[in-house]
Scaffold this active site. Structure first.
Site, PDB file in Angstrom:
ATOM      1  N   HIS A  57       0.653  -1.125   0.012  1.00 24.77           N
ATOM      2  CA  HIS A  57       0.002  -0.102  -0.036  1.00 24.77           C
ATOM      3  C   HIS A  57       0.957   1.316   0.019  1.00 24.77           C
ATOM      4  O   HIS A  57       2.010   1.104   0.459  1.00 24.77           O
ATOM      5  CB  HIS A  57      -0.835  -0.245   1.247  1.00 24.77           C
ATOM      6  CG  HIS A  57      -0.288   0.201   2.509  1.00 24.77           C
ATOM      7  ND1 HIS A  57       0.415  -0.814   2.971  1.00 24.77           N
ATOM      8  CD2 HIS A  57       0.206   1.270   3.292  1.00 24.77           C
ATOM      9  CE1 HIS A  57       1.383  -0.502   4.056  1.00 24.77           C
ATOM     10  NE2 HIS A  57       0.956   0.942   4.179  1.00 24.77           N
TER      11      HIS A  57
ATOM     12  N   ASP B  68       0.397   5.254   1.783  1.00 18.94           N
ATOM     13  CA  ASP B  68      -0.395   5.460   2.929  1.00 18.94           C
ATOM     14  C   ASP B  68      -1.515   6.282   2.687  1.00 18.94           C
ATOM     15  O   ASP B  68      -1.505   7.200   1.785  1.00 18.94           O
ATOM     16  CB  ASP B  68       0.680   5.895   3.991  1.00 18.94           C
ATOM     17  CG  ASP B  68       1.638   5.113   4.628  1.00 18.94           C
ATOM     18  OD1 ASP B  68       1.179   3.900   4.785  1.00 18.94           O
ATOM     19  OD2 ASP B  68       2.716   5.872   5.388  1.00 18.94           O
TER      20      ASP B  68
ATOM     21  N   HIS C  91       4.752   0.332   0.052  1.00 18.89           N
ATOM     22  CA  HIS C  91       5.362  -0.466   1.015  1.00 18.89           C
ATOM     23  C   HIS C  91       4.574  -1.645   1.522  1.00 18.89           C
ATOM     24  O   HIS C  91       3.473  -1.603   1.356  1.00 18.89           O
ATOM     25  CB  HIS C  91       6.039   0.260   2.248  1.00 18.89           C
ATOM     26  CG  HIS C  91       4.848   1.276   2.856  1.00 18.89           C
ATOM     27  ND1 HIS C  91       4.586   2.351   2.508  1.00 18.89           N
ATOM     28  CD2 HIS C  91       4.362   1.066   3.940  1.00 18.89           C
ATOM     29  CE1 HIS C  91       3.732   3.242   3.243  1.00 18.89           C
ATOM     30  NE2 HIS C  91       3.527   2.136   4.361  1.00 18.89           N
TER      31      HIS C  91
ATOM     32  N   ARG D 141       4.572   6.102  13.600  1.00 23.26           N
ATOM     33  CA  ARG D 141       4.509   6.791  12.554  1.00 23.26           C
ATOM     34  C   ARG D 141       3.930   8.337  12.794  1.00 23.26           C
ATOM     35  O   ARG D 141       2.870   8.239  13.440  1.00 23.26           O
ATOM     36  CB  ARG D 141       3.891   5.936  11.327  1.00 23.26           C
ATOM     37  CG  ARG D 141       3.741   6.695   9.915  1.00 23.26           C
ATOM     38  CD  ARG D 141       3.020   5.857   9.075  1.00 23.26           C
ATOM     39  NE  ARG D 141       1.666   6.362   8.898  1.00 23.26           N
ATOM     40  CZ  ARG D 141       0.565   5.927   8.413  1.00 23.26           C
ATOM     41  NH1 ARG D 141       0.754   4.527   7.837  1.00 23.26           N
ATOM     42  NH2 ARG D 141      -0.469   6.503   8.260  1.00 23.26           N
TER      43      ARG D 141
HETATM   44  O1  LIG Z   1       5.348  -1.681  10.024  1.00 26.63           O
HETATM   45  C1  LIG Z   1       5.744  -1.333   9.112  1.00 26.63           C
HETATM   46  O2  LIG Z   1       7.163  -1.559   9.032  1.00 26.63           O
HETATM   47  C2  LIG Z   1       5.242  -0.511   8.056  1.00 26.63           C
HETATM   48  C3  LIG Z   1       3.704  -0.116   8.556  1.00 26.63           C
HETATM   49  C4  LIG Z   1       3.284   0.872   7.615  1.00 26.63           C
HETATM   50  O3  LIG Z   1       2.564   0.577   6.656  1.00 26.63           O
HETATM   51  C5  LIG Z   1       3.372   2.276   7.950  1.00 26.63           C
HETATM   52  O4  LIG Z   1       3.952   2.777   8.921  1.00 26.63           O
HETATM   53  O5  LIG Z   1       2.823   3.179   7.136  1.00 26.63           O
HETATM   54 FE   LIG Z   2       1.816   2.193   5.597  1.00 30.37          FE
END
Ligand SMILES: O=C(O)CCC(=O)C(=O)O
Ligand SMILES: [Fe+2]
Length: 309
Positions: free
Chosen positions: A108, A110, A265, A280
């Site tokens: 995806h 974000d 990602h 995040r």
């Molecule tokens: O858990 C992760 O490494 C990535 C998670 C994720 O998709 C994000 O933080 O946007």
């Molecule tokens: Fe993400």
């Protein structure tokens, strides 16, 4: 939109950039994010657009410092349109906690299910397994550029619908009683699908990227359901070719920053019952535009502060 003027960024301010491949990913050495100068952050911001995802090891971020860093790099959004922040003091921090079903094992980009998806994200490894839980990023610009000419031309013409309900609809209804967050000026009590061009033109470089993702893109507009499925399958298989990826093995204290306009990602879910925790923050972005839509039209639209559909 960003606080920092990157047009004056000097590469000399950040000498320790080590590319991890020809087009995507770089390690940044010798920079302490908690005490970075404006000049260093300008250079970091410029490197972000160039390398698309940056990794910094051994950082000393805590929730307050992470939020402060985000504010220096751009404008922060709330944690997420429908998921609350990690605690009351940090409504900007989105926590992915394995104990709370916080997984990201679907490719995806974000929050593409809103009119103005985030410009970028800053992710901190709070608790990670000794092995496993790596995260992969795909270069959507390289994916576009390495399509054949006829497929580029097809992609250039397409519009896709992005819909957050499959990932977050149940959560919004069941956990939040249909009351979402105030996010980028709007309240999200429902997740209405939005349309974005399949080929996004980067607002800072003018480069094109293949801006679709299996997490949130539901279908292509104006083609049959079968055509939409097959076209998207071709694009997804192409985006996730190993040549288009960079993979990061996390250690606690690592920070990753990515340009959410040119990457997708996926976080590997291969660590059993270990409680992996990531924090995040996201930087406010603008409305994507494609090759067929003039930049001025979209900028006017953004300036008018149009509401997400
Ligand atoms: O858990 C992760 O490494 C990535 C998670 C994720 O998709 C994000 O933080 O946007
Ligand atoms: Fe993400």
């Amino acid at each position: 939109m960003t606080v920092l003027d990157t047009s004056v960024a000097s590469k000399k301010a950040l000498p320790g950039i080590e590319p991890l491949g020809p087009r995507i990913g770089a390690d940044v050495h010798g920079l302490d994010l908690a005490s970075a100068t404006d000049e260093q952050l300008r250079a970091l911001r410029a490197a972000l657009v160039e390398h698309k995802v940056l990794f910094l090891a051994d950082q000393r971020l805590d929730p307050d410092i992470q939020v402060a860093l985000g504010r220096r790099l751009g404008e922060l959004t709330a944690s997420h349109p429908v998921v609350p922040g990690v605690d009351e003091a940090h409504p900007e921090i989105y926590a992915l906690d394995a104990a709370d079903n916080g997984f990201a094992d679907v490719w995806h980009t974000d929050v593409t299910f809103v009119r103005r998806p985030p410009l970028g994200s800053i992710l901190r490894a709070v608790q990670v397994p000794a092995a496993g839980g790596d995260t992969n990023w795909a270069d959507l610009e390289l994916a576009y550029e390495s399509l054949s000419e006829p497929f580029k031309q097809l992609a250039d013409q397409l519009i896709a619908v992005h819909d957050g309900t499959r990932e977050f609809g149940y959560y919004l209804a069941q956990q939040r009683g249909g009351v979402g967050n105030e996010w980028d000026g709007e309240r999200y009590n429902a997740l209405e699908p939005v349309e974005h061009p399949v080929v996004r033109v980067h607002p800072e470089t003018g480069r094109r990227s293949l801006f679709v993702n299996p997490g949130f893109t539901s279908h292509i507009v104006g083609v049959s359901a079968a055509e939409s499925r097959h076209i998207l399958d071709v694009f997804y298989a192409h985006i996730t070719k190993p040549e288009h990826l960079v993979r990061h093995r996390w250690r606690e204290g690592d920070v990753a920053l990515w340009d959410n306009r040119s990457t997708a990602h996926y976080a590997n879910r291969d660590y059993g019952d270990f409680r992996r925790i990531m924090h995040r923050v996201t930087l406010r972005g603008d409305e994507p535009w494609g090759p067929a839509r003039s930049r001025e039209t979209v900028l006017d639209h953004n300036a008018a502060g149009s509401a997400p559909a």
